[in-house]
Design a protein around this motif. Structure first.
Motif, short mmCIF file in Angstrom:
data_model
loop_
_atom_site.label_atom_id
_atom_site.label_comp_id
_atom_site.label_asym_id
_atom_site.label_seq_id
_atom_site.Cartn_x
_atom_site.Cartn_y
_atom_site.Cartn_z
N LYS A 97 -19.76 37.31 -81.28
CA LYS A 97 -20.06 37.13 -82.70
C LYS A 97 -21.55 36.90 -82.91
O LYS A 97 -22.16 37.46 -83.83
CB LYS A 97 -19.27 35.94 -83.23
CG LYS A 97 -19.44 35.70 -84.73
CD LYS A 97 -18.58 34.55 -85.20
CE LYS A 97 -18.75 34.32 -86.70
NZ LYS A 97 -17.90 33.18 -87.16
N LYS A 98 -22.15 36.11 -82.02
CA LYS A 98 -23.58 35.85 -82.13
C LYS A 98 -24.38 37.11 -81.87
O LYS A 98 -25.36 37.41 -82.56
CB LYS A 98 -23.96 34.76 -81.13
CG LYS A 98 -25.43 34.35 -81.20
CD LYS A 98 -25.72 33.22 -80.23
CE LYS A 98 -27.19 32.80 -80.30
NZ LYS A 98 -27.49 31.70 -79.33
N ALA A 99 -23.94 37.90 -80.87
CA ALA A 99 -24.64 39.14 -80.55
C ALA A 99 -24.54 40.14 -81.70
O ALA A 99 -25.50 40.84 -82.02
CB ALA A 99 -24.06 39.76 -79.27
N LYS A 100 -23.35 40.20 -82.33
CA LYS A 100 -23.18 41.11 -83.46
C LYS A 100 -24.09 40.72 -84.62
O LYS A 100 -24.71 41.58 -85.25
CB LYS A 100 -21.71 41.09 -83.90
CG LYS A 100 -21.43 42.04 -85.05
CD LYS A 100 -19.96 42.00 -85.43
CE LYS A 100 -19.68 42.94 -86.60
NZ LYS A 100 -18.23 42.90 -87.00
N ARG A 105 -28.89 41.74 -87.82
CA ARG A 105 -30.19 41.26 -88.30
C ARG A 105 -31.30 42.21 -87.87
O ARG A 105 -32.19 42.56 -88.65
CB ARG A 105 -30.46 39.85 -87.77
CG ARG A 105 -31.75 39.23 -88.32
CD ARG A 105 -32.08 37.95 -87.58
NE ARG A 105 -32.41 38.20 -86.20
CZ ARG A 105 -33.60 38.67 -85.78
NH1 ARG A 105 -34.54 38.95 -86.66
NH2 ARG A 105 -33.81 38.88 -84.50
N LYS A 106 -31.28 42.63 -86.60
CA LYS A 106 -32.30 43.53 -86.10
C LYS A 106 -32.24 44.89 -86.80
O LYS A 106 -33.28 45.49 -87.10
CB LYS A 106 -32.14 43.71 -84.59
CG LYS A 106 -32.52 42.49 -83.78
CD LYS A 106 -32.38 42.76 -82.29
CE LYS A 106 -32.82 41.55 -81.48
NZ LYS A 106 -32.69 41.79 -80.01
N ALA A 107 -30.99 45.37 -87.05
CA ALA A 107 -30.84 46.65 -87.74
C ALA A 107 -31.41 46.58 -89.15
O ALA A 107 -32.09 47.51 -89.61
CB ALA A 107 -29.36 47.06 -87.77
#
Length: 282
Positions: A97-100, A105-107
């Motif tokens: 979930k954190k990675a998603k 955010r990066k996208a």
């Protein structure tokens, strides 16, 4: 002599009186004793102590107890293993979930950066084209600002002297009649347009079948200088063959085009958004 004198008698001999009295007395004493004992009640029995031997634990019972203990330990081990697996799964889900969220955010940040870079590049391209046109047409000396004004005035004066005639007049009349219509990507009328759809429809009224997209429309006909525009010329933004927007020059230093969803079809001055080039079809 009597004939029965020698026949023994069948009668039992009579017992003597002393023996009979003795036996009666013994019997009476026994009966008296029994009567006295009965009257006195039953005799109290002496307590008897008995030792009860308990059965010993057999080998089979020991084995069953050992098996039960082993089964209990196995259940406990299974519970610990399950708890560890559940904890690992929860940790993995949390990390995913954190990675998603980080990827989203990066996208979004990348998308914003790309949009900003594109806007900056387009602004720089427009500025460089304006500067190039100014340099080519401006007299020696003078500031860039005054040169740009002079260029715009010269172009407007030159264009104003040319009035639309014939087929060009029909094209100009058509696009002006659409001012105020909505902009819709892919729109080809009659009440909503995109930029190339409006230009194509305008020229179709005079029997000229233009390509559908801006890139192709920017290469038809003859390339003309922005300082020598005539009503009915097709203006384009971007390179010839790679244009991203087109409109129709209507004279007086103005153009009509389907700009975007916010403005719709508008009539604007060339200085509002200076084009990159122009082609003449009529």
């Amino acid at each position: 002599m009597s004939h029965t004198a020698h026949i023994p008698s069948h009668r039992k001999p009579r017992r003597s009186a002393p023996k009979t009295a003795l036996r009666a007395g013994v019997a009476g004493g026994v009966l008296s004793t029994i009567a006295v004992a009965g009257a006195a009640g039953p005799a109290q029995a002496e307590p008897v102590a008995r030792t009860i031997e308990m059965p010993t634990i057999t080998d089979g019972l020991s084995t069953a107890v050992a098996a039960s203990a082993q089964a209990t330990e196995q259940v406990a081990q299974d519970l610990r293993t399950q708890a560890q697996q559940d904890e690992a799964a929860a940790s993995a889900a949390k990390a995913a979930k954190k990675a998603k969220a980080e990827a989203v955010r990066k996208a979004e940040a990348k998308k914003k950066a790309e949009a900003a870079a594109k806007a900056k590049a387009e602004a720089a391209l427009r500025a460089s084209r304006t500067q190039a046109r100014t340099t080519l047409s401006a007299p020696t000396g003078g500031s860039p600002a005054s040169t740009a004004v002079a260029t715009s005035s010269s172009s407007s004066s030159s264009s104003s002297s040319s009035s639309a005639t014939g087929s060009a007049a029909s094209v100009v009349s058509f696009v002006k009649a659409q001012v105020g219509d909505a902009y819709v990507s892919g729109g080809t009328g009659p009440n909503s347009w995109d930029c190339s759809g409006l230009v194509q429809a305008a020229f179709r009224t005079v029997g000229v079948d233009l390509p559908r997209i801006s890139q192709a429309q920017s290469t038809v006909g003859t390339q003309v200088s922005l300082s020598n525009l005539q009503p009915g010329d097709i203006l384009y933004w971007g390179g010839a063959g790679s244009a991203y927007h087109v409109a129709v020059y209507v004279g007086g230093g103005e153009f009509v085009g389907a700009q975007n969803s916010s403005t719709g079809v508008v009539q604007r001055s060339l200085s509002y958004d200076p084009p990159s080039g122009a082609v003449r079809v009529l």
